[in-house]
Design a protein around this motif. Structure first.
Motif, mmCIF file in Angstrom:
data_model
loop_
_atom_site.group_PDB
_atom_site.id
_atom_site.type_symbol
_atom_site.label_atom_id
_atom_site.label_comp_id
_atom_site.label_asym_id
_atom_site.label_seq_id
_atom_site.Cartn_x
_atom_site.Cartn_y
_atom_site.Cartn_z
ATOM 1 N N ALA A 113 40.261 45.882 40.187
ATOM 2 C CA ALA A 113 41.638 46.347 40.321
ATOM 3 C C ALA A 113 41.683 47.669 41.078
ATOM 4 C CB ALA A 113 42.272 46.510 38.937
ATOM 5 N N GLU A 114 40.659 48.487 40.878
ATOM 6 C CA GLU A 114 40.581 49.761 41.585
ATOM 7 C C GLU A 114 39.880 49.624 42.939
ATOM 8 O OE1 GLU A 114 42.208 52.333 40.598
ATOM 9 O OE2 GLU A 114 42.812 51.300 38.761
ATOM 10 N N GLU A 115 38.821 48.832 42.993
ATOM 11 C CA GLU A 115 38.070 48.703 44.241
ATOM 12 C C GLU A 115 38.907 48.045 45.328
ATOM 13 O OE1 GLU A 115 34.651 49.403 46.588
ATOM 14 O OE2 GLU A 115 35.386 50.183 44.673
ATOM 15 N N GLY A 116 39.860 47.190 44.933
ATOM 16 C CA GLY A 116 40.731 46.556 45.919
ATOM 17 C C GLY A 116 41.583 47.549 46.689
ATOM 18 N N LYS A 117 41.748 48.735 46.147
ATOM 19 C CA LYS A 117 42.500 49.788 46.842
ATOM 20 C C LYS A 117 41.663 50.454 47.929
ATOM 21 C CE LYS A 117 44.959 50.897 42.538
ATOM 22 N NZ LYS A 117 45.173 51.959 41.511
ATOM 23 N N ALA A 127 38.569 38.214 44.538
ATOM 24 C CA ALA A 127 39.402 37.391 45.422
ATOM 25 C C ALA A 127 40.858 37.844 45.365
ATOM 26 C CB ALA A 127 39.291 35.922 45.021
ATOM 27 N N LEU A 128 41.385 38.013 44.162
ATOM 28 C CA LEU A 128 42.777 38.424 44.010
ATOM 29 C C LEU A 128 42.990 39.845 44.525
ATOM 30 C CD1 LEU A 128 43.456 36.971 40.446
ATOM 31 C CD2 LEU A 128 44.218 36.026 42.641
ATOM 32 N N ALA A 129 42.043 40.730 44.243
ATOM 33 C CA ALA A 129 42.160 42.104 44.722
ATOM 34 C C ALA A 129 42.170 42.160 46.250
ATOM 35 C CB ALA A 129 41.012 42.944 44.176
ATOM 36 N N SER A 130 41.492 41.209 46.894
ATOM 37 C CA SER A 130 41.428 41.166 48.352
ATOM 38 C C SER A 130 42.677 40.568 48.971
ATOM 39 C CB SER A 130 40.209 40.347 48.794
ATOM 40 O OG SER A 130 39.017 40.904 48.299
ATOM 41 N N GLY A 131 43.507 39.916 48.170
ATOM 42 C CA GLY A 131 44.713 39.275 48.688
ATOM 43 C C GLY A 131 44.601 37.779 48.846
ATOM 44 N N CYS A 132 43.517 37.187 48.345
ATOM 45 C CA CYS A 132 43.336 35.734 48.396
ATOM 46 C C CYS A 132 44.044 35.063 47.221
ATOM 47 C CB CYS A 132 41.852 35.376 48.359
ATOM 48 S SG CYS A 132 40.903 36.006 49.756
ATOM 49 N N THR A 157 52.820 35.415 50.575
ATOM 50 C CA THR A 157 53.429 36.595 49.950
ATOM 51 C C THR A 157 52.401 37.443 49.207
ATOM 52 O OG1 THR A 157 54.016 35.186 48.063
ATOM 53 C CG2 THR A 157 55.712 35.576 49.733
ATOM 54 N N TRP A 158 51.457 36.801 48.508
ATOM 55 C CA TRP A 158 50.456 37.565 47.742
ATOM 56 C C TRP A 158 49.618 38.449 48.669
ATOM 57 C CZ3 TRP A 158 49.504 39.098 43.031
ATOM 58 C CH2 TRP A 158 48.224 39.540 42.671
ATOM 59 N N SER A 159 49.229 37.945 49.811
ATOM 60 C CA SER A 159 48.388 38.713 50.726
ATOM 61 C C SER A 159 49.123 39.908 51.320
ATOM 62 C CB SER A 159 47.866 37.815 51.854
ATOM 63 O OG SER A 159 48.954 37.286 52.608
ATOM 64 N N LYS A 160 50.464 39.879 51.278
ATOM 65 C CA LYS A 160 51.248 40.974 51.848
ATOM 66 C C LYS A 160 51.589 42.043 50.816
ATOM 67 C CE LYS A 160 51.605 39.342 56.039
ATOM 68 N NZ LYS A 160 50.747 38.152 55.906
ATOM 69 N N LEU A 161 51.314 41.806 49.547
ATOM 70 C CA LEU A 161 51.544 42.844 48.544
ATOM 71 C C LEU A 161 50.614 44.022 48.796
ATOM 72 C CD1 LEU A 161 51.902 40.883 45.171
ATOM 73 C CD2 LEU A 161 53.712 41.659 46.706
ATOM 74 N N ARG A 221 48.859 44.483 43.571
ATOM 75 C CA ARG A 221 47.894 43.485 43.082
ATOM 76 C C ARG A 221 47.068 44.060 41.941
ATOM 77 N NH1 ARG A 221 47.349 42.198 48.864
ATOM 78 N NH2 ARG A 221 45.444 43.448 48.985
ATOM 79 N N SER A 222 46.732 45.331 42.064
ATOM 80 C CA SER A 222 45.967 45.997 41.009
ATOM 81 C C SER A 222 46.706 45.955 39.684
ATOM 82 C CB SER A 222 45.687 47.445 41.421
ATOM 83 O OG SER A 222 45.067 48.158 40.378
ATOM 84 N N GLY A 223 48.011 46.116 39.718
ATOM 85 C CA GLY A 223 48.786 46.120 38.487
ATOM 86 C C GLY A 223 48.634 44.831 37.699
ATOM 87 N N TYR A 224 48.662 43.699 38.396
ATOM 88 C CA TYR A 224 48.478 42.412 37.712
ATOM 89 C C TYR A 224 47.079 42.309 37.107
ATOM 90 C CZ TYR A 224 52.780 40.784 39.939
ATOM 91 O OH TYR A 224 54.093 40.630 40.331
ATOM 92 N N LEU A 225 46.076 42.771 37.854
ATOM 93 C CA LEU A 225 44.708 42.689 37.351
ATOM 94 C C LEU A 225 44.508 43.569 36.126
ATOM 95 C CD1 LEU A 225 42.710 42.676 40.711
ATOM 96 C CD2 LEU A 225 43.065 40.751 39.169
ATOM 97 N N LEU A 226 45.072 44.765 36.141
ATOM 98 C CA LEU A 226 44.926 45.658 34.990
ATOM 99 C C LEU A 226 45.600 45.075 33.753
ATOM 100 C CD1 LEU A 226 45.479 49.102 36.750
ATOM 101 C CD2 LEU A 226 43.329 48.201 35.838
#
Length: 480
Positions: A113-117, A163-168, A56-60, A65-70
């Motif tokens: 959080a931004e670069e993952g976009k 890792a999290l920003a990438s969907g891992c 599920t995380w990889s499909k967000l 995902r950025s929101g959680y990191l921020l």
């Protein structure tokens, strides 16, 4: 307020165990906590949780995902002072440095959080009229992360954020000397409401936990920061499954000061870098090469600054705290004694601090050595302590030869005003990172890492995302 720190987090839930290990304050030798001593069972449960959460995380969306990191970065900054105190108590560094580490962690998380976009693929011209070629970049999967004790907060951010920003999803094993700051930082991430299992932390036996992560085929990637010796062992383990691995290992960074340099600027930067975190920094200066024409003047400027450094408990207003352990002090003592026996002169320090407030801690006096030669052990090994050895050189060729023959290749620094020399040295130094007229290398937007026995892979910049992404090529043939 932060919660207690005597538990692990698996699948979003606290896990406590009867078997624990002690966490020691290196400034006092006192036991400050007992943390669960997890092993194979707990690691398997963490991988189970991370594997289930990946679907599920990889499909967000990247924005989700950025929101959680921020929010995580916000939480770290809001709790900076308390987190810094936890870090200082178990690692020893001064509170000012600990606060800077927490702030730097938040900055790194925000950047990713931004670069993952901006994870992009490609469309490539086909080889026929009917062919369409696309390249996707997809998250690797479950990632095992093994972090060190010298920057135990920053290393979590540097690994987990991309890792999290990438969907891992992540299973984290922190260093046994500094587990509490890791637990506290993960609690601040979980407080964002991030789904259970996306991030898990297992404390305990490093050999058992590491072995379990490497043997589990669901763990597709390992990121490790630590010694070259351990890194080589992990590479061998990764070979059994051709598991992806990134390694940030030991360094032996030289700083080279040429006659045309601004000596005050050079001395200030050298002392700031060399004695940060009590010299326990992988990209920190290990040896100082001073040109023979300015060796005396530069040495005097370095010595005068080192003499002003105050050593003590990191909770007090000091510039240097203790080393991380008595073993670390012993290693520094051995290197300094070897240099003395081979002809080096001690201008400042040169011994363990034992009296009064220092009696129970792992303290070593800030030290400057001259008449250091390349046959001394400290020029070949990481000192990882508050010791500045000064060597002399005559020309560029000699110091470049040192770099090329050095088994490590993490970082190097030099000071000069000659633009031609800047290019010759920057291109000639056999390292992954070069600092010119300054010593700051660790910033979120730049690729941090080394070559040769200093490791492989990069942390920071868009290069850091590549470590957690697979490249998938799709060839589509159109039909009439």
């Amino acid at each position: 307020m932060l919660q207690t720190l005597n538990h692990m987090w698996i699948n979003g839930e606290k896990v406590s165990l009867e078997e624990t290990f002690e966490v020691i304050n290196p400034a006092s030798g006192e036991v400050i906590d007992h943390v669960p001593s997890g092993g194979e069972k707990e690691t398997r449960l963490a991988v189970d949780a991370a594997s289930a959460a990946f679907a599920t995380w990889s499909k967000l969306t990247a924005k989700e995902r950025s929101g959680y990191l921020l929010k995580w970065a916000d939480n770290l900054e809001e709790n900076r002072d308390q987190l810094a105190l936890i870090l200082t108590e178990e690692q020893g560094k001064p509170l000012s440095e600990a606060k800077g580490e927490i702030e730097g962690s938040a900055e790194f998380i925000r950047w990713y959080a931004e670069e993952g976009k901006r994870i992009y693929g490609d469309v490539i011209q086909g080889s026929s009229e009917e062919q369409r070629i696309m390249v996707f970049r997809q998250p690797v999967g479950v990632c095992g992360m093994i972090t060190p004790w010298n920057f135990p907060g920053a290393m979590i951010a540097r690994k987990a954020a991309p890792a999290l920003a990438s969907g891992c999803t992540v299973v984290l094993k922190p260093a046994s000397q500094t587990p509490r700051i890791a637990i506290a930082m993960i609690e601040q991430l979980l407080a964002t409401g991030i789904p259970g299992g996306v991030v898990n932390i297992v404390t305990g036996n490093p050999r058992v936990i590491g072995k379990t992560l490497f043997e589990d085929e669901r763990v597709r990637k390992i990121s490790f920061t630590g010694s070259t010796h351990i890194g080589k062992q992990l590479m061998r383990q990764a070979a059994d499954q051709v598991k992806r691995i990134s390694l940030e290992l030991g360094g032996n960074a030289p700083v080279i000061v040429f006659p045309d340099a601004d000596l005050d600027k050079a001395a200030e930067a050298i002392v700031g870098n060399k004695f940060e975190n009590c010299g326990q920094m992988c990209n920190g200066i290990n040896v100082i090469f001073a040109h023979q024409d300015i060796q005396t003047a530069l040495t005097e400027k370095i010595v005068s600054r080192v003499q002003e450094l105050e050593v003590g408990n990191g909770k007090d207003p000091v510039q240097l705290g203790p080393l991380v352990s008595d073993d670390a002090v012993l290693n520094v003592e051995q290197l300094v004694n070897d240099a003395r026996q081979k002809g080096a002169d001690v201008l400042v320090g040169g011994s363990r601090l034992k009296d009064g407030m220092y009696s129970s801690g792992a303290f070593y006096a800030p030290t400057v050595l001259t008449n250091v030669t390349l046959d001394m052990a400290m020029t070949k090994e990481e000192i990882f302590g508050p010791v500045a050895p000064i060597l002399t050189f005559k020309d560029e060729k000699g110091v470049l030869q040192f770099s090329r023959q050095n088994q490590c290749g993490l970082a190097a620094y030099f000071f000069t005003k000659d633009i031609n020399r800047v290019y010759r040295m920057a291109e000639g130094l056999d390292v992954g990172m070069v600092g010119v007229n300054g010593t700051q290398l660790s910033v979120p937007q730049a690729p941090f890492g080394g070559i040769k026995e200093s490791g492989m892979g990069r942390e920071g910049g868009h290069y850091g995302l590549d470590e957690f992404l697979e490249v998938k090529y799709i060839s589509l043939t159109l039909e009439d």
